[in-house]
Scaffold this motif. Structure first.
Motif, short mmCIF file in Angstrom:
data_model
loop_
_atom_site.label_atom_id
_atom_site.label_comp_id
_atom_site.label_asym_id
_atom_site.label_seq_id
_atom_site.Cartn_x
_atom_site.Cartn_y
_atom_site.Cartn_z
N GLN A 53 58.66 51.23 -12.94
CA GLN A 53 57.27 51.36 -12.69
C GLN A 53 56.63 52.35 -13.50
O GLN A 53 55.46 52.04 -14.02
CB GLN A 53 56.94 51.65 -11.35
CG GLN A 53 55.66 51.26 -10.87
CD GLN A 53 55.25 49.72 -10.89
OE1 GLN A 53 56.25 48.80 -10.35
NE2 GLN A 53 54.31 49.31 -11.51
N LYS A 56 56.25 50.53 -16.97
CA LYS A 56 55.35 49.31 -17.07
C LYS A 56 53.90 50.04 -16.74
O LYS A 56 53.06 49.51 -17.68
CB LYS A 56 55.54 48.60 -15.57
CG LYS A 56 54.68 47.42 -15.38
CD LYS A 56 54.95 46.72 -13.96
CE LYS A 56 54.10 45.64 -13.75
NZ LYS A 56 52.47 46.04 -13.87
N SER A 63 49.58 43.92 -16.70
CA SER A 63 50.47 42.78 -16.35
C SER A 63 50.77 42.59 -14.88
O SER A 63 50.40 43.60 -14.02
CB SER A 63 51.93 42.89 -16.98
OG SER A 63 52.47 44.07 -16.60
N LEU A 124 60.71 44.14 -19.18
CA LEU A 124 59.30 44.20 -19.26
C LEU A 124 58.61 43.43 -20.00
O LEU A 124 57.60 42.97 -19.86
CB LEU A 124 58.94 45.81 -19.08
CG LEU A 124 59.42 46.69 -17.98
CD1 LEU A 124 58.95 48.13 -18.42
CD2 LEU A 124 58.24 46.10 -16.88
#
Length: 168
Positions: A53, A56, A63, A124
């Motif tokens: 996370q 990301k 996204s 990812l």
């Protein structure tokens, strides 16, 4: 050497010959251990989810959200999968629901953080680019500038495991 270097089959014969020499002279493990002497401390799925996370949020804020992040004992590196990104769409009560999941081979529970990061960056990148195309690798390099070098050294590590055994 009788076995084929399957993790390095896309590399030149010169590179493969150098790796064969490292294996024959039992120097591959030392090469890897000198460069990556210790393993990461991400021990469970919750810690892995936090790690994923963070990456990301840093690189792919816009996204789609991740519904699941886990270490997966069922992913076998032999099938050339180090991690999996799955995108599932279902109709639920007249609405279209989608889920993004990232599964990392359990093998990466005890590897250097650089290898785990490379796998996570790869998965990812699939949130935006489904195929392994130029845009996909450009995104990987954006998130991890030494992506290609790490991928190569991860392949060396997998070769070490296959021919000699794990070092971590």
């Amino acid at each position: 050497m009788s076995k084929q270097l399957k993790y390095l089959s896309a590399y030149s014969t010169e590179v493969q010959a150098q790796v064969e020499t490292l294996i024959t002279e039992k120097r591959l493990a030392n090469f890897l251990l000198n460069k990556y002497p210790k393993t990461h401390t991400i021990a469970n799925d919750n810690q892995l989810r936090e790690f994923v996370q963070e990456l990301k949020n840093k690189y792919l804020k816009k996204s789609a959200p991740l519904s699941k992040v886990t270490f997966d004992n069922k992913i076998h590196v032999i099938n050339n999968a180090l991690g999996l990104h799955s995108y599932v769409t279902r109709v639920q009560g007249g609405k279209l629901k989608s889920k993004n999941e990232i599964r990392v081979a359990a093998l990466f529970k005890k590897t250097p953080i650089e290898f785990l990061t490379m796998i996570v960056v790869h998965e990812l990148a699939h949130l935006k680019e489904k195929e392994h195309n130029k845009a996909f690798y450009k995104l990987c390099l954006h998130m991890l500038p030494d992506y290609h070098q790490l991928e190569f050294e991860l392949r060396l590590y997998l070769t070490q495991i296959e021919f000699i055994g794990d070092i971590y």
